[in-house]
Each structure stands twice: as structure tokens, then as C-alpha cells.
Design an enzyme around this catalytic site. Sequence first.
Site, PDB file in Angstrom:
ATOM      1  N   GLN A  27     -24.502  21.000  27.008  1.00 48.58           N
ATOM      2  CA  GLN A  27     -24.376  21.941  28.123  1.00 48.58           C
ATOM      3  C   GLN A  27     -24.095  21.150  29.383  1.00 48.58           C
ATOM      4  O   GLN A  27     -24.846  20.222  29.718  1.00 48.58           O
ATOM      5  CB  GLN A  27     -25.674  22.752  28.277  1.00 48.58           C
ATOM      6  CG  GLN A  27     -25.595  23.758  29.405  1.00 48.58           C
ATOM      7  CD  GLN A  27     -26.903  24.535  29.607  1.00 48.58           C
ATOM      8  OE1 GLN A  27     -27.891  24.297  28.915  1.00 48.58           O
ATOM      9  NE2 GLN A  27     -26.901  25.440  30.561  1.00 48.58           N
ATOM     10  N   SER A  28     -23.009  21.492  30.079  1.00 43.98           N
ATOM     11  CA  SER A  28     -22.636  20.712  31.269  1.00 43.98           C
ATOM     12  C   SER A  28     -22.895  21.456  32.570  1.00 43.98           C
ATOM     13  O   SER A  28     -22.974  20.821  33.629  1.00 43.98           O
ATOM     14  CB  SER A  28     -21.162  20.304  31.189  1.00 43.98           C
ATOM     15  OG  SER A  28     -20.334  21.441  31.116  1.00 43.98           O
ATOM     16  N   HIS A  68     -19.216  31.234  26.208  1.00 47.76           N
ATOM     17  CA  HIS A  68     -17.793  30.943  26.010  1.00 47.76           C
ATOM     18  C   HIS A  68     -17.203  31.979  25.059  1.00 47.76           C
ATOM     19  O   HIS A  68     -17.791  32.239  24.002  1.00 47.76           O
ATOM     20  CB  HIS A  68     -17.614  29.565  25.367  1.00 47.76           C
ATOM     21  CG  HIS A  68     -18.149  28.428  26.188  1.00 47.76           C
ATOM     22  ND1 HIS A  68     -17.342  27.629  26.969  1.00 47.76           N
ATOM     23  CD2 HIS A  68     -19.413  27.956  26.341  1.00 47.76           C
ATOM     24  CE1 HIS A  68     -18.095  26.701  27.562  1.00 47.76           C
ATOM     25  NE2 HIS A  68     -19.351  26.880  27.201  1.00 47.76           N
ATOM     26  N   HIS A 116     -24.200  30.949  30.673  1.00 48.15           N
ATOM     27  CA  HIS A 116     -22.838  31.451  30.461  1.00 48.15           C
ATOM     28  C   HIS A 116     -22.522  31.421  28.973  1.00 48.15           C
ATOM     29  O   HIS A 116     -23.121  30.668  28.213  1.00 48.15           O
ATOM     30  CB  HIS A 116     -21.814  30.602  31.230  1.00 48.15           C
ATOM     31  CG  HIS A 116     -21.829  29.152  30.870  1.00 48.15           C
ATOM     32  ND1 HIS A 116     -22.775  28.282  31.363  1.00 48.15           N
ATOM     33  CD2 HIS A 116     -21.038  28.425  30.046  1.00 48.15           C
ATOM     34  CE1 HIS A 116     -22.565  27.079  30.877  1.00 48.15           C
ATOM     35  NE2 HIS A 116     -21.524  27.130  30.063  1.00 48.15           N
ATOM     36  N   ASN A 176     -23.988  27.004  24.872  1.00 46.68           N
ATOM     37  CA  ASN A 176     -24.540  25.658  24.729  1.00 46.68           C
ATOM     38  C   ASN A 176     -25.846  25.578  25.500  1.00 46.68           C
ATOM     39  O   ASN A 176     -25.920  26.024  26.650  1.00 46.68           O
ATOM     40  CB  ASN A 176     -23.555  24.615  25.271  1.00 46.68           C
ATOM     41  CG  ASN A 176     -22.298  24.523  24.430  1.00 46.68           C
ATOM     42  OD1 ASN A 176     -22.364  24.554  23.209  1.00 46.68           O
ATOM     43  ND2 ASN A 176     -21.153  24.427  25.076  1.00 46.68           N
ATOM     44  N   ASP A 200     -11.634  29.266  31.527  1.00 43.26           N
ATOM     45  CA  ASP A 200     -12.213  27.934  31.592  1.00 43.26           C
ATOM     46  C   ASP A 200     -11.166  26.937  32.099  1.00 43.26           C
ATOM     47  O   ASP A 200      -9.993  26.985  31.710  1.00 43.26           O
ATOM     48  CB  ASP A 200     -12.712  27.511  30.200  1.00 43.26           C
ATOM     49  CG  ASP A 200     -13.679  26.341  30.266  1.00 43.26           C
ATOM     50  OD1 ASP A 200     -14.867  26.532  29.989  1.00 43.26           O
ATOM     51  OD2 ASP A 200     -13.222  25.223  30.624  1.00 43.26           O
ATOM     52  N   ILE A 201     -11.607  26.043  32.959  1.00 38.51           N
ATOM     53  CA  ILE A 201     -10.704  25.068  33.574  1.00 38.51           C
ATOM     54  C   ILE A 201     -10.226  24.021  32.561  1.00 38.51           C
ATOM     55  O   ILE A 201      -9.187  23.379  32.763  1.00 38.51           O
ATOM     56  CB  ILE A 201     -11.410  24.407  34.787  1.00 38.51           C
ATOM     57  CG1 ILE A 201     -10.423  23.903  35.810  1.00 38.51           C
ATOM     58  CG2 ILE A 201     -12.383  23.326  34.353  1.00 38.51           C
ATOM     59  CD1 ILE A 201     -11.051  23.551  37.156  1.00 38.51           C
TER      60      ILE A 201
HETATM   61  P1  AMP Z   1     -20.949  24.123  29.051  1.00 38.61           P
HETATM   62  O1  AMP Z   1     -20.516  22.716  28.711  1.00 38.61           O
HETATM   63  O2  AMP Z   1     -21.290  24.928  27.851  1.00 38.61           O
HETATM   64  O3  AMP Z   1     -22.046  24.083  30.093  1.00 38.61           O
HETATM   65  O4  AMP Z   1     -19.685  24.849  29.670  1.00 38.61           O
HETATM   66  C1  AMP Z   1     -19.285  24.719  31.001  1.00 38.61           C
HETATM   67  C2  AMP Z   1     -17.823  25.074  31.043  1.00 38.61           C
HETATM   68  O5  AMP Z   1     -17.470  25.337  32.375  1.00 38.61           O
HETATM   69  C3  AMP Z   1     -16.912  23.952  30.534  1.00 38.61           C
HETATM   70  O6  AMP Z   1     -16.145  24.433  29.437  1.00 38.61           O
HETATM   71  C4  AMP Z   1     -16.044  23.622  31.749  1.00 38.61           C
HETATM   72  O7  AMP Z   1     -14.700  23.315  31.416  1.00 38.61           O
HETATM   73  C5  AMP Z   1     -16.145  24.903  32.553  1.00 38.61           C
HETATM   74  N1  AMP Z   1     -15.943  24.732  33.986  1.00 38.61           N
HETATM   75  C6  AMP Z   1     -16.517  23.830  34.807  1.00 38.61           C
HETATM   76  N2  AMP Z   1     -16.082  23.999  36.064  1.00 38.61           N
HETATM   77  C7  AMP Z   1     -15.227  25.043  36.046  1.00 38.61           C
HETATM   78  C8  AMP Z   1     -14.431  25.705  37.027  1.00 38.61           C
HETATM   79  N3  AMP Z   1     -14.443  25.326  38.321  1.00 38.61           N
HETATM   80  N4  AMP Z   1     -13.629  26.721  36.641  1.00 38.61           N
HETATM   81  C9  AMP Z   1     -13.594  27.110  35.351  1.00 38.61           C
HETATM   82  N5  AMP Z   1     -14.319  26.537  34.373  1.00 38.61           N
HETATM   83  C10 AMP Z   1     -15.122  25.509  34.706  1.00 38.61           C
END
Ligand code: AMP
Length: 114
Positions: A94-95, A102, A100, A87, A30-31
Amino acid sequence: MNDCIFCKIIKGEIPCKKVYEDEDCLAFYDINPQAPIHIVVVSKKHLPSVLAFSEDDASHLGRIQLAIAKIARQLELTESGFRVINNCGRDAKQSVPHIHYHILAGRDMGEKIV
Ligand code: AMP
Ligand code: ZN
């Protein structure tokens, strides 16, 4: 999906720090890590959330659960343990609307889930 960040990572259009890959999923760091080890395990099928699952996805989703166990063994997390989180939607924050999971590890997660 053309404008989906995880679809772009799967297609290799955006780089990632890959941990594991098979026919069903791609896992990478995760970034914005929330624990010393924070990996996202991303389905290779663009499903916006668990609410988009259908019976036809059952085998695919089951194999992703198996992949999570493989990743845990690969990273030697079997003894310490780890947390798996999904999420879904607004309140869960959820972003990325692409299914996916975690994997969080590398520290004591405490008694509470959140
Ligand atoms: P969620 O908020 O559960 O939808 O998780 C999305 C996750 O994706 C977050 O923890 C972000 O930090 C991660 N994320 C978004 N863009 C990237 C990326 N380019 N590389 C790795 N992780 C990412
Ligand atoms: Zn996608």
C-alpha cells in the site's frame, strides 16, 4: 489530512481525471495504470486502511461498494468483468495510506489473483 495526496485530490488541490463522484467517494484514473483501465475509488473520509474501519463506517463503506458497481456500468464493464483490489499495509505494498479500491479492467486478468 493535510499531507495526504488523496485528500488533496478530493479538495481539488491536485488535479485528477475524474470518472465518478458522489457524497462518499471520488473515482479517477490511476496515474500509473496496471491495466488498460485502472481506476482508483477513493473514500471521501480519510481512513488510513481497512484496519481503521469502525461500525460507524459501515453505511459509508457499503455505499462505496455500490459506487463501484455504478462505475462498472458507466464504463460498460459489466459484460467483460473487472477486478477490484485493496492493498493494506507493508506486504501488500500500500503506497497511499487513505482507503481506496482499485478497479482493473480491459484485459484478461488471468487465473491468478496476483
Ligand atoms: P496503493 O499502492 O494500493 O496504495 O495505490 C495507490 C495508487 O494511487 C497507485 O496505483 C498510484 O499509481 C496511484 N496514485 C498516486 N498518486 C496519484 C495521482 N496523483 N493521481 C492518480 N493516481 C495516483
Ligand atoms: Zn487522506
